[in-house]
Every structure is written in structure tokens, then in C-alpha cells.
Design a protein around this motif. Structure first.
Motif, mmCIF file in Angstrom:
data_model
loop_
_atom_site.group_PDB
_atom_site.id
_atom_site.type_symbol
_atom_site.label_atom_id
_atom_site.label_comp_id
_atom_site.label_asym_id
_atom_site.label_seq_id
_atom_site.Cartn_x
_atom_site.Cartn_y
_atom_site.Cartn_z
ATOM 1 N N GLY A 173 0.772 -1.275 -0.068
ATOM 2 C CA GLY A 173 -0.040 -0.175 -0.059
ATOM 3 C C GLY A 173 0.717 1.380 -0.005
ATOM 4 N N LYS A 174 2.118 1.128 0.525
ATOM 5 C CA LYS A 174 2.590 2.305 0.648
ATOM 6 C C LYS A 174 3.079 2.899 -0.683
ATOM 7 C CE LYS A 174 6.859 -0.302 1.527
ATOM 8 N NZ LYS A 174 7.294 -1.205 2.847
ATOM 9 N N TYR A 175 3.212 2.026 -1.674
ATOM 10 C CA TYR A 175 3.566 2.693 -3.033
ATOM 11 C C TYR A 175 2.432 3.353 -3.968
ATOM 12 C CZ TYR A 175 7.598 -0.073 -2.393
ATOM 13 O OH TYR A 175 8.685 -0.440 -1.270
ATOM 14 N N THR A 176 0.977 2.970 -3.354
ATOM 15 C CA THR A 176 -0.007 3.011 -4.396
ATOM 16 C C THR A 176 -0.244 4.317 -4.667
ATOM 17 O OG1 THR A 176 -2.299 3.243 -3.804
ATOM 18 C CG2 THR A 176 -1.260 1.476 -2.829
ATOM 19 N N TYR A 177 0.077 5.328 -4.033
ATOM 20 C CA TYR A 177 -0.170 6.714 -4.460
ATOM 21 C C TYR A 177 0.911 7.567 -5.302
ATOM 22 C CZ TYR A 177 -4.270 5.621 -1.589
ATOM 23 O OH TYR A 177 -5.136 4.668 -1.195
ATOM 24 N N THR A 178 1.895 6.959 -5.441
ATOM 25 C CA THR A 178 3.240 7.783 -5.911
ATOM 26 C C THR A 178 3.875 6.893 -7.012
ATOM 27 O OG1 THR A 178 4.375 6.304 -4.098
ATOM 28 C CG2 THR A 178 3.947 8.898 -3.864
ATOM 29 N N LEU A 179 3.676 5.600 -7.258
ATOM 30 C CA LEU A 179 4.084 4.726 -8.399
ATOM 31 C C LEU A 179 3.164 4.510 -9.279
ATOM 32 C CD1 LEU A 179 6.685 2.435 -6.544
ATOM 33 C CD2 LEU A 179 7.048 4.839 -7.150
ATOM 34 N N ARG A 180 3.254 4.971 -10.417
ATOM 35 C CA ARG A 180 2.442 4.794 -11.515
ATOM 36 C C ARG A 180 2.642 4.107 -12.837
ATOM 37 N NH1 ARG A 180 -0.381 10.453 -11.463
ATOM 38 N NH2 ARG A 180 -1.121 10.503 -9.376
ATOM 39 N N THR A 181 3.783 4.349 -13.453
ATOM 40 C CA THR A 181 4.058 3.688 -14.730
ATOM 41 C C THR A 181 4.391 2.137 -14.300
ATOM 42 O OG1 THR A 181 6.302 3.819 -14.509
ATOM 43 C CG2 THR A 181 4.848 5.938 -15.501
ATOM 44 N N PRO A 182 4.057 1.337 -15.586
ATOM 45 C CA PRO A 182 4.650 -0.095 -15.503
ATOM 46 C C PRO A 182 5.951 -0.016 -15.058
ATOM 47 C CG PRO A 182 3.192 0.326 -17.395
ATOM 48 C CD PRO A 182 3.595 1.721 -16.758
ATOM 49 N N GLY A 235 -3.450 -20.834 -4.191
ATOM 50 C CA GLY A 235 -4.287 -21.459 -3.488
ATOM 51 C C GLY A 235 -5.796 -20.593 -3.635
ATOM 52 N N ARG A 236 -6.472 -20.533 -2.347
ATOM 53 C CA ARG A 236 -7.718 -19.896 -2.253
ATOM 54 C C ARG A 236 -7.663 -18.479 -1.925
ATOM 55 N NH1 ARG A 236 -11.125 -23.688 1.845
ATOM 56 N NH2 ARG A 236 -12.080 -21.575 2.372
ATOM 57 N N ASN A 237 -8.430 -17.710 -2.581
ATOM 58 C CA ASN A 237 -8.736 -16.267 -2.031
ATOM 59 C C ASN A 237 -7.362 -15.545 -2.507
ATOM 60 O OD1 ASN A 237 -10.286 -14.107 -1.402
ATOM 61 N ND2 ASN A 237 -10.063 -14.550 0.782
ATOM 62 N N TRP A 238 -6.871 -15.750 -3.632
ATOM 63 C CA TRP A 238 -5.678 -14.839 -4.155
ATOM 64 C C TRP A 238 -6.125 -13.577 -4.406
ATOM 65 C CZ3 TRP A 238 -0.553 -14.974 -5.334
ATOM 66 C CH2 TRP A 238 0.063 -14.093 -6.067
ATOM 67 N N GLY A 239 -5.245 -12.659 -3.943
ATOM 68 C CA GLY A 239 -5.610 -11.102 -4.181
ATOM 69 C C GLY A 239 -6.572 -10.555 -3.177
ATOM 70 N N CYS A 240 -6.908 -10.805 -1.811
ATOM 71 C CA CYS A 240 -7.823 -10.601 -1.089
ATOM 72 C C CYS A 240 -7.341 -9.227 -0.366
ATOM 73 C CB CYS A 240 -8.014 -11.508 0.199
ATOM 74 S SG CYS A 240 -6.591 -11.953 1.036
ATOM 75 N N GLY A 241 -8.180 -8.502 0.209
ATOM 76 C CA GLY A 241 -7.929 -7.299 0.609
ATOM 77 C C GLY A 241 -8.270 -6.143 -0.173
ATOM 78 N N SER A 242 -7.267 -5.078 -0.484
ATOM 79 C CA SER A 242 -7.544 -3.963 -1.255
ATOM 80 C C SER A 242 -7.909 -4.174 -2.772
ATOM 81 C CB SER A 242 -6.079 -3.076 -1.055
ATOM 82 O OG SER A 242 -6.185 -2.146 -1.927
ATOM 83 N N SER A 243 -8.813 -2.603 -3.040
ATOM 84 C CA SER A 243 -9.099 -2.998 -4.378
ATOM 85 C C SER A 243 -8.039 -2.474 -5.418
ATOM 86 C CB SER A 243 -10.175 -1.848 -4.412
ATOM 87 O OG SER A 243 -9.672 -0.716 -4.176
ATOM 88 N N ARG A 244 -6.810 -2.176 -4.639
ATOM 89 C CA ARG A 244 -5.584 -1.691 -5.762
ATOM 90 C C ARG A 244 -5.370 -2.626 -6.773
ATOM 91 N NH1 ARG A 244 -1.571 -2.966 -0.793
ATOM 92 N NH2 ARG A 244 -3.305 -1.567 0.151
ATOM 93 N N SER A 269 -13.625 3.101 -5.585
ATOM 94 C CA SER A 269 -12.542 2.476 -5.866
ATOM 95 C C SER A 269 -11.753 2.371 -4.579
ATOM 96 C CB SER A 269 -11.586 3.314 -6.857
ATOM 97 O OG SER A 269 -11.682 4.597 -6.289
ATOM 98 N N ASP A 270 -12.537 1.609 -3.558
ATOM 99 C CA ASP A 270 -11.986 1.113 -2.308
ATOM 100 C C ASP A 270 -12.823 -0.014 -1.575
ATOM 101 O OD1 ASP A 270 -10.376 2.962 0.260
ATOM 102 O OD2 ASP A 270 -12.074 1.419 0.766
ATOM 103 N N SER A 271 -12.026 -0.642 -1.206
ATOM 104 C CA SER A 271 -12.606 -2.259 -0.944
ATOM 105 C C SER A 271 -13.513 -2.345 0.213
ATOM 106 C CB SER A 271 -11.304 -3.377 -0.624
ATOM 107 O OG SER A 271 -10.467 -2.765 0.444
ATOM 108 N N HIS A 272 -13.774 -1.320 1.067
ATOM 109 C CA HIS A 272 -14.482 -1.011 2.363
ATOM 110 C C HIS A 272 -15.734 -0.442 1.793
ATOM 111 C CE1 HIS A 272 -10.791 -2.482 4.447
ATOM 112 N NE2 HIS A 272 -11.682 -3.345 4.897
ATOM 113 N N THR A 273 -16.197 -0.276 0.420
ATOM 114 C CA THR A 273 -17.328 0.208 0.050
ATOM 115 C C THR A 273 -18.600 -0.509 0.557
ATOM 116 O OG1 THR A 273 -16.003 1.181 -1.914
ATOM 117 C CG2 THR A 273 -18.533 1.542 -1.675
ATOM 118 N N PRO A 274 -18.380 -1.799 0.907
ATOM 119 C CA PRO A 274 -19.496 -2.219 1.587
ATOM 120 C C PRO A 274 -19.975 -1.763 3.095
ATOM 121 C CG PRO A 274 -17.975 -3.925 0.651
ATOM 122 C CD PRO A 274 -17.482 -2.734 0.294
ATOM 123 N N HIS A 275 -19.281 -0.925 3.329
ATOM 124 C CA HIS A 275 -19.391 -0.115 4.549
ATOM 125 C C HIS A 275 -20.846 0.598 4.488
ATOM 126 C CE1 HIS A 275 -18.402 2.585 7.988
ATOM 127 N NE2 HIS A 275 -19.152 3.519 7.258
#
Ligand code: SF4
Lengths: 167, 449
Positions: free
Chosen positions: A26-35, A63-72, B123-129
Motif C-alpha cells: 500500500g505504501k507505493y499506491t499513490y506515488t508509483l504509476r507507470t509499469p 491457492g484460495r482467495n488470491w488477491g484478498c484485501g485492497s481494491s488496488r 475505488s476502495d475495498s471497504h465500500t460495503p461499509h
């Protein structure tokens, strides 16, 4: 660009519940953009070897639930930026799943194949015949929904939406 | 022939797609009533530019706040914020909230930008809030949000629904957060994967609105596409009052004066008329029942939300940082319980307590009640309303090997910026008690000493 329907590549294998926080911190998500900026951080907190060793066409298996968590979305695009051809998993978090297909990264749900595939195997994912071929055998998965196939064949969600807007 | 019974998800997506009825599994083009984005707005704009349009299609339905890395910790974050501000001005987006206003889910609730029965895509995963008010809220990616800006709609699959029924009264110190952790521990972190998690039962109406927010918010951690609690009179009144005030403020510049009780009652009746409820006999994939009176104080251990344990079985865990905040548990009732536990006591030596209110409104109310003063006197320190260190950007990230007990919703490895740090999830009461004792502890232990 039309995405390939037959992917062949070497496997990187991971376990259950791999979160977006280790796929792309998450610490990179608002600063790094290009491939180029995001590629070196792929799977940084899960497997530091990955970004160094990955080759275009390689396939991630999990396995199960790959990519859980953030919408990033970079959790999917950092794999695309490294040339990953597909992800095969026992199941996906729903947002990762959509982000992947929207960026023409096939995310294939196939629990039997995910269990049978070994690290370093070379496998084939055939989107037309709905088959994963690996050294342990062939495993089928349910056909892609028409919505996903349309997006894949349009070259991703944005070109798909552009086409619809153009009417 | 009578129409077959339908779930909340079916009804909400039928409405959003302008269809009379939809089936589970059907793919619809849904028009969101609200499109949520935050610090990621500038990156979404980059994608949206590919459409080659000068204007977004739905400026009045967009809501944007700066909350995830505020105040800007680095020049690059500041540049990101500057790009968001420029875009907002250029597009004439009025629902924009500056640094310091608070976390998107909290602020858009406080501002009553959404109504029961409506659809919000974020564009946020906690929108089910937003299930707390009986709205359909789903998280989407950045490209998807760009499509929403450009076209005003997005394809969605009508999900299966899972029903959770809550009965009984929780024991002392057991909160909505404990209930959520317990349910997720029982069903697993993918127990609601792709589902609309619809929470019902006589216990729901007894939860405060703030506790309902915590419940709905946590369902995202079970993989839910959306969550839903049946809205009641308390929801309609709370939203009505806020909507009437906001509309008056926006209409007449600064418009002061108390809104009439009649205007609020009318608005509440309008909101009630728009609310959606599942039909009796609606098709659920499963119904799971939980008796709150049997739920213990619950903690999730590193690095999974379903790695839960009864607090009394946890054993000794030293705490380096205690953190109260986030869209899950950074509200007034969370600060209230922290205040009750900490007032007249001290944060333990070797432990630090960080409090980040979920919004400026929460902070103002806590200030007015004198809680902030007492909490600071106890040794707590406060951050700017926003996400704080929740996702590892800034403001209280962890050192290698440190242990944090947190009122947040996620304890994934690396979540707070450092993969070797450990995060335990708990209620605000447990976090406050742990700050006092320097180890993860029950509030009962503190209050009885
Ligand atoms: S507080 Fe945490 S979980 Fe909530 S929106 Fe912010 S980063 Fe996400």
C-alpha cells in the motif's frame, strides 16, 4: 490488440490468502504509476525472488482467495508489467478477479489444477477449451462468462468501454 | 403468478439497472447513485484521459475525499493531492472534501450523500461499509471507476446472498467488532466470497448506528461484494436530519437556522419509502445464526483476520503500539469507550497509543466533550482525521518486529508498512485496555484494578 487465448509458461507457486498488501504494498499506491515503476515491487513482501526472476509468459499459481484485501489495481497490473501470462488459483477475491480480466490478465479459477501444479512446472492455459494442462494431467474449468470474453477480446475494459461509447 | 421472493441484492441491482427484476448470476449495466474515490483520484484520471473527453459524465454523482495519506507525508504525495484538487476544480465536482475532513466512508455517511436502497461504487475495498444504511456498496478497481466517470455505469453480476442472523445481547465489553471478528473466524476469510452478506435478526436494531457501520465495514474482510443491514427508523432520522441541513447549507450560501422538525420528518418518510428489504423466503445460499450472548471478547492474530481467538486464551502479548482509528472503529463511540477506560490512567511505559479520529466531526465532538484533553493527559497522541497508518503510508507505521494492537479491519503481513511487524485486531475497548497494561488485555482487568 487481441489477447492470446493459449498461454504457456513456467510456474511460480504460492499458497492461500495471498493479500494485495504483499502483492503490491500500500505504501507505493499513490506515488508509483507507470509499469516501469511498479514492476520491481511485484510480490515484494511475499517473494523477493519473484521480481528478479520472473520472465515474460510465466504463470502464477495459487491457492484460495488470491488477491484478498485492497481494491488496488496494481496488484494485477504489477503482474502484467512483468509479462505474467495468467494467474491460476483455487479461488480469487472478487476485486482482484475483475481487475485482472479488465487488464487482459486471465484469472482462471481451477482448484484441481492449483492443487496439482508444482513450482517450476511448465503449464498451458487454454481459454477456448477451458483446460489447464500440467505435468500432473489436464484439468478443466468452467467457460468464461460472455462479459469477460468480450472484455478480453476488446483488449481490456477501457477499449471495451470506448467501443461501447462510440456505439 | 406472484413474483418469486427476492434478496436485497436482486432488488437493489434491478433498481440501479432500471429493470423490473433480475436473477442471481445475471450481468447488468448498473448506474451508481454515488461514485467514491479518494487519493487514488489522480491515478484514475490518468486512465479516464484515454477516453479523450473533456468532461466527466457524472460530476454530480462523484464524491472525493483526501484521506489515505494526509497530511501529505512526502512531496510526491503532495503532488498527488495537488493533481486531485486541479481535477476537482476543472470538472466542477462539488462533493469534494479536503485533507483533514476524514475517511471517505465516514464522511460520505456524515454528509448523507447516499440513501437507503441506492448503489454506491467505490475505488476502495471497504465500500460495503454503506450496507449500514441498507445501501448496496461494492468496491471496484481504478479502470472500472474511469469507466463509471466516462459512461455513468458499470457491468455488475448479481451476486448470491448469504444471510447472517444475530440474536441475543452481547456480554459486557463485547462489541459489534467482537461479533464481526467472531463471525469471520467461524465462516473464514473467504466465507462470504463474492456474496451479498445480508445481516438480520432482532439484535441488529439494538446496535447503535456507529456499531452497524463497524459490522457492515468488516464484511469486506470475508470477501463480500456488498453487505446489508435492514434500515430502520433510526437510520432514516439520522440521514434525514443531515440531508436537510446539508441541502439548506448548499442552497442558501451558509444558510443557518434550524431546519424544521416537519422538514426532517418529511425527508425521513421519503428515505423510508426508498428503502429495500429482502422478501420472506428469498433465495439465500445459506443462513447462519449467531447468539451474541455467547460471543467472547475476540482478537484476530497475525496475519489473517480469521485467525481469531478468545482474548482469555491469548496469553501474554507485549504491545509496542496501540492504534484506535480507521473506517471500522474511529468513531465517537469508539473514542468514548477509550476515554472511559483511559481517564485517570496512564499509557504503559514502553507502549504508545495513537488515536486517529475517522473524521473532523468525530474529532470536534470528542473535543467538545473534553475527551481529547483527558486522553492526551493519559499519554495518547492524536493524528489528523483520515486513514492514519492503516495501510502503511505514514503516521505511525511500525518498525521491524513490532507488535500493534489495532481497531482496524486488516492485519495482513506488511499492512502497516513492515512485513515483519505483527498486527492484532480487536475492539477499541481492548486496544485502550492494552495501552494501559502494555500487553493485550481485557478492559475488565483495567476497570477492576
Ligand atoms: S481506514 Fe484503512 S481500511 Fe478504511 S478506507 Fe482507510 S485505509 Fe482503507
Amino acid at each position: 490488440m487481441t489477447a492470446a487465448h493459449l498461454l504457456r509458461g513456467r510456474v511460480w507457486k504460492y499458497g492461500d490468502s495471498v493479500s494485495t498488501d504483499v502483492i503490491f504494498p500500500g505504501k507505493y499506491t499513490y506515488t508509483l504509476r507507470t509499469p516501469e515503476e511498479i514492476a520491481p515491487h511485484a510480490l515484494e513482501d511475499l517473494d523477493p525472488e519473484f521480481a528478479r526472476g520472473v520472465r515474460p509468459g510465466d504463470i502464477v499459481v495459487a491457492g484460495r482467495n488470491w488477491g484478498c484485501g485492497s481494491s488496488r489495481e496494481q496488484a494485477a497490473t504489477c503482474l502484467v508489467a512483468n509479462g505474467v501470462g495468467a494467474v491460476v488459483a483455487a479461488s480469487f477475491s472478487r476485486i482482484f478477479f475483475r481487475n485482472a480480466w479488465n487488464n487482459c490478465l486471465p484469472a482462471v479459477t481451477c482448484p484441481a489444477a492449483a492443487a496439482a501444479i508444482e513450482p517450476g512446472d511448465v503449464i498451458e492455459v487454454d481459454l477456448d477449451r477451458c483446460l489447464v494442462r500440467c505435468p500432473a494431467g489436464d484439468f478443466s474449468f468452467p467457460p468464461l462468462s460472455p462479459a469477460l470474453r468480450e472484455i478480453l477480446d476488446a483488449g481490456g475494459l477501457i477499449p471495451w468501454a470506448q467501443r461501447r461509447l462510440a456505439g | 403468478m406472484a413474483a418469486p421472493p427476492r434478496t436485497f441484492a436482486q432488488k437493489a441491482l434491478a433498481r440501479a439497472a432500471g429493470l423490473a427484476a433480475v436473477e442471481v448470476g445475471q450481468v447488468v449495466d448498473a448506474r451508481p447513485d454515488l461514485a467514491l474515490s479518494h487519493d487514488n483520484t489522480a491515478a484514475i484520471r490518468q486512465i479516464w484521459l484515454r477516453f479523450g473527453r473533456e468532461r466527466v459524465a457524472i460530476p454530480e454523482r462523484m464524491a472525493i475525499t483526501l484521506d489515505h495519506a494526509v497530511p501529505a507525508p512526502t512531496p510526491r504525495h503532495a503532488q498527488n493531492h495537488a493533481e486531485v484538487r486541479r481535477f476537482v476544480a476543472e470538472q466542477g465536482i462539488t462533493h469534494f472534501y479536503e485533507v483533514g475532513r476524514g475517511i471517505c466512508h465516514q464522511v460520505f455517511s456524515e454528509e448523507a450523500l447516499l440513501e437507503p436502497g441506492q448503489l454506491i461504487l467505490g475505488s476502495d475495498s471497504h465500500t460495503p461499509h454503506f450496507g449500514w444504511m441498507g445501501a448496496f456498496g461494492a468496491g471496484i478497481g481504478r479502470s472500472e471507476m474511469a469507466v463509471v466517470w466516462a459512461t455513468g455505469e458499470l457491468w455488475l453480476r448479481v451476486p448470491e446472498s448469504l444471510r447472517i442472523e444475530l440474536q441475543g445481547t452481547p456480554p459486557p465489553w463485547v462489541s459489534a467488532k467482537d461479533a464481526a471478528l467472531h463471525v469471520i473466524g467461524a465462516l473464514g476469510e473467504d466465507g462470504g466470497l463474492y456474496a451479498s452478506v445480508e445481516i438480520a435478526g432482532e439484535a441488529v436494531a439494538r446496535f447503535s448506528l456507529e456499531s452497524r457501520m463497524a459490522l457492515a465495514n468488516m464484511m469486506a474482510e470475508m470477501g463480500a461484494k456488498t453487505s446489508y443491514l435492514e434500515p430502520d427508523e433510526a437510520v432514516f432520522r439520522w440521514l434525514a436530519e443531515r440531508r436537510v441541513r446539508r441541502v439548506a447549507r448548499e442552497g442558501r450560501s451558509g444558510g443557518d437556522g434550524e431546519p424544521s422538525t416537519a422538514a426532517i420528518a418529511d425527508e425521513a418518510a421519503r428515505l423510508q419509502a426508498g428503502a429495500l428489504y429482502p422478501d420472506p423466503g428469498a433465495p439465500y445460499t445459506a443462513t447462519r445464526r449467531f447468539d451474541l450472548s455467547a460471543i467472547p471478547i475476540t482478537v484476530a492474530r497475525p496475519h489473517r483476520v480469521d485467525h481469531t481467538i478468545e482474548l482469555s486464551d491469548l496469553g501474554e502479548v507485549h504491545v509496542d503500539q496501540a492504534f484506535i482509528g480507521t473506517c471500522t472503529n474511529g468513531r465517537l463511540e469508539d473514542l468514548e469507550i477509550a476515554h472511559r477506560i483511559l481517564k485517570g490512567r496512564r499509557v504503559a511505559a514502553g507502549t504508545r497509543l495513537l488515536i486517529v479520529p475517522a473524521s473532523s466531526e468525530v474529532l470536534q465532538m470528542a473535543l467538545a466533550r473534553g475527551w481529547v484533553e483527558d486522553l492526551v493527559a493519559s499519554g495518547a497522541h492524536f493524528g489528523t482525521p483520515g486513514c492514519g497508518p492503516c495501510m502503511g503510508n505514514h503516521q505511525g507505521v511500525l518498525a521491524p518486529g513490532e507488535v500493534c494492537v489495532s481497531s482496524a479491519n486488516r492485519n495482513f503481513r506488511g499492512r502497516m508498512g513492515e512485513p515483519s511487524a505483527e498486527i492484532y485486531l480487536a475492539s477499541p475497548a481492548v486496544v485502550a485496555a492494552s495501552a494501559v497494561l502494555g500487553r493485550i488485555a481485557s478492559p475488565a482487568e483495567v476497570m477492576e484494578s
